[in-house]
Write a protein that holds these residues in place. Structure first.
Motif, short mmCIF file in Angstrom:
data_model
loop_
_atom_site.label_atom_id
_atom_site.label_comp_id
_atom_site.label_asym_id
_atom_site.label_seq_id
_atom_site.Cartn_x
_atom_site.Cartn_y
_atom_site.Cartn_z
N HIS A 194 3.49 40.08 92.94
CA HIS A 194 3.01 39.77 94.29
C HIS A 194 3.64 40.79 95.24
O HIS A 194 4.79 41.18 95.05
CB HIS A 194 3.40 38.35 94.72
CG HIS A 194 2.60 37.26 94.07
ND1 HIS A 194 3.05 36.58 92.97
CD2 HIS A 194 1.38 36.75 94.36
CE1 HIS A 194 2.13 35.69 92.60
NE2 HIS A 194 1.10 35.77 93.42
N VAL A 472 6.33 33.93 92.86
CA VAL A 472 6.78 34.03 94.25
C VAL A 472 6.00 35.10 95.00
O VAL A 472 5.72 36.17 94.45
CB VAL A 472 8.29 34.33 94.37
CG1 VAL A 472 9.12 33.13 93.96
CG2 VAL A 472 8.69 35.56 93.58
N ASP A 473 5.64 34.78 96.20
CA ASP A 473 5.00 35.77 97.06
C ASP A 473 5.76 35.80 98.39
O ASP A 473 6.85 35.25 98.49
CB ASP A 473 3.51 35.48 97.22
CG ASP A 473 3.23 34.19 97.97
OD1 ASP A 473 4.19 33.57 98.48
OD2 ASP A 473 2.06 33.79 98.04
N ARG A 475 5.53 34.24 100.95
CA ARG A 475 5.78 32.96 101.63
C ARG A 475 6.94 32.18 101.04
O ARG A 475 7.58 31.40 101.74
CB ARG A 475 4.51 32.11 101.61
CG ARG A 475 3.55 32.45 102.74
CD ARG A 475 2.16 31.93 102.46
NE ARG A 475 1.58 32.69 101.38
CZ ARG A 475 0.94 33.85 101.55
NH1 ARG A 475 0.79 34.35 102.76
NH2 ARG A 475 0.45 34.51 100.53
N ASN A 476 7.20 32.32 99.74
CA ASN A 476 8.29 31.51 99.17
C ASN A 476 9.43 32.31 98.56
O ASN A 476 10.39 31.72 98.05
CB ASN A 476 7.74 30.50 98.15
CG ASN A 476 7.13 31.15 96.92
OD1 ASN A 476 6.80 32.32 96.94
ND2 ASN A 476 6.97 30.39 95.85
N ASN A 479 13.04 31.57 100.02
CA ASN A 479 13.44 30.24 99.61
C ASN A 479 13.83 30.09 98.14
O ASN A 479 14.72 29.32 97.78
CB ASN A 479 12.21 29.35 99.82
CG ASN A 479 12.50 28.23 100.72
OD1 ASN A 479 13.34 27.41 100.39
ND2 ASN A 479 11.85 28.22 101.87
N ARG A 480 13.13 30.83 97.29
CA ARG A 480 13.38 30.71 95.85
C ARG A 480 14.58 31.55 95.43
O ARG A 480 15.20 31.27 94.42
CB ARG A 480 12.13 31.13 95.06
CG ARG A 480 10.96 30.17 95.23
CD ARG A 480 11.25 28.85 94.54
NE ARG A 480 10.19 27.87 94.77
CZ ARG A 480 9.37 27.45 93.81
NH1 ARG A 480 9.50 27.89 92.58
NH2 ARG A 480 8.44 26.56 94.09
N ASN B 479 5.49 24.58 100.93
CA ASN B 479 5.39 25.40 99.74
C ASN B 479 5.49 24.66 98.42
O ASN B 479 4.84 24.99 97.44
CB ASN B 479 6.57 26.37 99.79
CG ASN B 479 6.11 27.78 99.74
OD1 ASN B 479 5.49 28.16 98.76
ND2 ASN B 479 6.38 28.51 100.79
N GLY B 535 -0.98 37.92 91.67
CA GLY B 535 -2.21 37.94 92.45
C GLY B 535 -1.93 38.19 93.92
O GLY B 535 -0.81 38.48 94.30
#
Lengths: 539, 539
Positions: A194, A472-473, A475-476, A479-480, B479, B535
């Motif tokens: 991503h 994971v992209d 957006r997260n 957080n991850r 999320n 993706g």
């Protein structure tokens, strides 16, 4: 049974002697003014100083340089705006109580920085990150190295805390002498599965600095997409990136390296070859091997090691990359090569026959031809397969261990006189692992446990937490990664408590301290996730 | 082995016939204009209409009401700004190609809404959510119910897609007749373990509407904190909330209910008693049972069922809650009561002896006394323990099944003539489960598989995805819930493909469709996580 435990946990039952007793409030209340990762030597008194943002100054004596000026400005901002901004408004604290008058030693006025040697321009594997810090009305931070000063400033900023009545910011009388246990403390970020925005890469670097990590391993391209925007080969990303907007330009890379350098973080690019290169084939299919099933081509596999054009492109591209990335180390991957595809290709079969090569030998040949394409005095990092397949490597090559045979693999590499970066147990992409899973394993301890040979241990120069990008992209990802990577950061920096081993529990203090570290990251703009259960950050 | 698979996955190997062949690009490219959850009956032609935001109108004939007006405005905005905003700027598309002229049926001009019956004020368990939709130049959406119209508008908005050249928004000629498989399709959100802001609750409701879920089960208070700000008992949150700012006021609740009502979503509050009540004890310790070890009080346990004051407070509080929450259903919890604490308390032991009660009998007694405290014609939802412990319950009580004995439990409840809400396999708080894990299980199919008795099945009225709050806070809750809850949403709405059972794989189309649904949620402001691998969303 595991599921039962998860369910019980989900319903907030506390496993005390009487497990039916529950209590309100956070599971682990955050500590106040404790440092993450834990310093090597620290004495802290009960007496404290009060912080007044309006009168506090940071001064640097002896040497100075741009990196130092930048760091002083950055931490002055963190202290005065972010930390200082947490006290209640003047009106609210009109009826301030002075309950702890006896411990109160007045205001902290200054931090004096003594940088003893001239600045280096870029952080490097053997940089000195040690520092001495003494907190009193006039505090001092000294280090032989700019990198030590940066680590010390972070520690200093973490010592401040809000008093229980939220009326004042305090810092206890403290003495610290600190340095890292391992010299390579990295985070791998995969920007191919991503796309991750430059903004979030910078945020990641900021969080790394808060956790004293010093290597950003940028796994920039892979099978899925090629977001590196080359000037020499623009078609690689024009066709191979997910989207024309999802690329890193020369300017982006420059910005990222400058930001990292200011935080004492090295940026090491990985261009993984000859496997994990499907996206290169979007614009240059002739770089890749045609895989056969019987007489039929069924797809494209790893780079074709028998073609000169492969090496010509790699030489040109690597030269460009090395002018953009100043670090002497370059990661050329070498993992998970689709050897069966090579085996299936008639031309390659012929080539192997003519040169009496096995496929592993062919992989070795490829690597042997690629290594000289790098600029002079480059140093290499490779995934463990390259060592396993018997490629002749320079003495200063670092071997990154990631597979499940990690202990024997490390021992083999160390006995062969090579140096190791450890990652096997630190895959952040294993979503079900929480920070304690990452906190416990220590590579030196594991090797010593088997070999009882202390001489092997310095060969383990460090480790990396790896965030592969499948799940994971943009957006997260923050957080991850956080605060789970903080666990790896402390393992790599701090002395290992000998009482703590795989069977023993992590002390409650550590649970509370990572809560504080999480709230600290959140306060400084890094949206970390809750580390261990119910709670809140009262910022 | 599992770990090996995870590792292989992490390195992006695709398990094809020749697993060494990898390909660039997303693992599952998103579909274009496919609906999630899948409609019951749908025919779609290859011909399509072009969407021009400037000339499109939504008109409603027959009935109208505020909820309809609000929905029309909302979807008009989604269509014209959010979907319409995705086409390239006019300049960029100067050289537009008309390759698919034969399939192009011109512009879509109108959507005519035919609401056949007067609006209801609030959604309810037996509301009609069916609708008919025909897409052509003048499209029509008809339903006997406002709730069906809302579901149909969501479907309509999901049928639009961007053409491959990104020059136009299209919608194919389509006919849909749709209705839900289960009437209770819920999401549980726990706002006690971590506080969730009103903003994120509203965002959650918006995402629920995009996935046609219709019950927001608000697990508002629990052991850790009491964020419900009561007017009658302000001390409950003044002392029991994490922070004075971390509360839900009457106005917040009103706003949330209005927002939900406009989306056809019921808001059911849960005030879990007599267990999970430690935070009530912060202000009212005398509500709770003192737990003993020998002669020593060692902590506080569940509510004390032998004291009148417990019931007096509950009556007053429940009455307030029921004036704020219009839904007829009220969830009184009843799970995981610390029976051992009751057993340890001398006064309670005495009480049980005098009344010849077991602890389960005492739990039953407590529930029997609590139920009449609710206002007339209230209906109850309880966790399965309340059924298991033999409490006499009204016929219309819904039993929520969450434990691991789910199939026998459901069968027992159904044979006893009660109705079931299923949750056991839908715990979103199990962080390692991904959407396919939630997608496969179907409660009716499971019960039928064992009993072969179709008559039992209508008693399973629906299910809920549960996001317990231990490991999620305001930063990661969106999320972690989306798109995993979308899997539960489709299972509860759509017809189950008989070919798909636990052993079979989910069709690739579903993987691609949830990618589109994820990108759609992101476009509409819900930061969903990547569902299944590499993706990107090209928005």
């Amino acid at each position: 049974m595991l599921k039962l435990i998860i369910f019980l946990m989900c319903f907030g039952v506390i496993f005390a002697n009487n497990f039916w007793i529950v209590k309100p409030g956070p599971k682990y209340p955050p500590t106040k003014g404790e440092v993450w990762p834990k310093p090597q030597y620290q004495t802290k008194e009960k007496t404290f100083y009060i912080f007044n943002p309006l009168q506090f100054k940071i001064m640097s004596t002896y040497q100075t340089c741009d990196i130092l000026t930048n760091a002083v400005e950055r931490y002055f901002y963190i202290l005065t705006s972010q930390i200082g901004g947490r006290i209640r408004k003047r009106k609210e604290r009109a009826h301030r109580r002075h309950v702890s008058q006896g411990l109160n030693k007045g205001y902290i006025n200054n931090l004096e920085i003594a940088l003893m040697e001239p600045c280096e321009d870029y952080p490097h594997l053997n940089m000195d990150e040690s520092y001495n810090l003494t907190v009193s009305a006039t505090s001092t931070l000294s280090s032989p190295s700019i990198w030590g000063v940066i680590r010390g400033l972070e520690t200093f900023s973490q010592l401040f805390y809000l008093s229980d009545d939220r009326n004042e910011i305090r810092i206890n009388s403290t003495q610290i002498y600190d340095f890292p246990r391992y010299k390579h403390r990295g985070l791998l970020l995969d920007t191919s599965r991503h796309f991750i925005s430059v903004t979030n890469i910078l945020k990641t670097l900021d969080a790394m600095a808060m956790n004293k990590m010093n290597v950003f391993h940028w796994h920039i391209v892979d099978d899925q997409s090629f977001p590196y925007k080359s000037e020499k080969f623009p078609e690689l990303s024009n066709v191979g990136a997910y989207d024309l907007s999802m690329v890193y330009t020369k300017e982006d890379i420059k910005k990222i390296i400058e930001f990292a350098t200011n935080r004492g973080i090295r940026v090491i690019p990985e261009f993984d070859v000859p496997g994990h290169t499907a996206s290169w084939g979007s614009s240059h299919p002739d770089l890749l091997t045609e895989c056969y099933e019987g007489n039929k081509v069924v797809g494209l596999g790893p780079m074709n090691p028998t073609k000169n054009r492969t090496y010509i492109l790699l030489r040109e591209l690597f030269q460009e990359i090395q002018t953009w990335f100043p670090d002497r180390y370059f990661h050329i991957g070498g993992d998970e090569v689709g050897l069966d595809c090579w085996r299936s290709n008639p031309e390659i079969k012929e080539y192997m026959k003519n040169n009496t090569l096995t496929v592993a030998g062919l992989h070795a040949l490829f690597m042997r031809r690629v290594i000289p394409l790098l600029t002079n005095n480059s140093k290499l990092i490779v995934w463990q397969e390259v060592f396993d397949e018997g490629v002749k490597l320079a003495n200063d090559t670092l071997i990154q261990v990631w597979k499940y045979n990690w202990i024997t693999e490390m021992i083999n590499i160390l006995i062969a006189g090579r140096e190791v970066i450890f990652s096997s147990t630190w895959y952040l992409s294993e979503m079900s692992s929480e920070w304690p899973d990452f906190y416990l394993p220590d590579p030196r301890k594991m090797v010593y446990g088997i070999t009882l040979n202390k001489n092997l241990l310095p060969g383990i120069v460090g480790g990396e937490a790896c965030m592969w990008g499948e799940m994971v992209d943009d957006r997260n990802v923050i957080n991850r990664v956080w605060p789970r990577a903080s666990a790896v950061a402390e393992r790599l920096w701090s002395t290992l408590d000998d009482k703590m081993n795989f069977k023993l529990e992590i002390p409650t203090e550590t649970y509370s301290r990572i809560e504080e570290q999480t709230c600290r990251m959140i306060r400084r703009g890094v949206d970390a996730q809750p580390p261990s259960g119910p709670g809140f950050c009262n910022v």
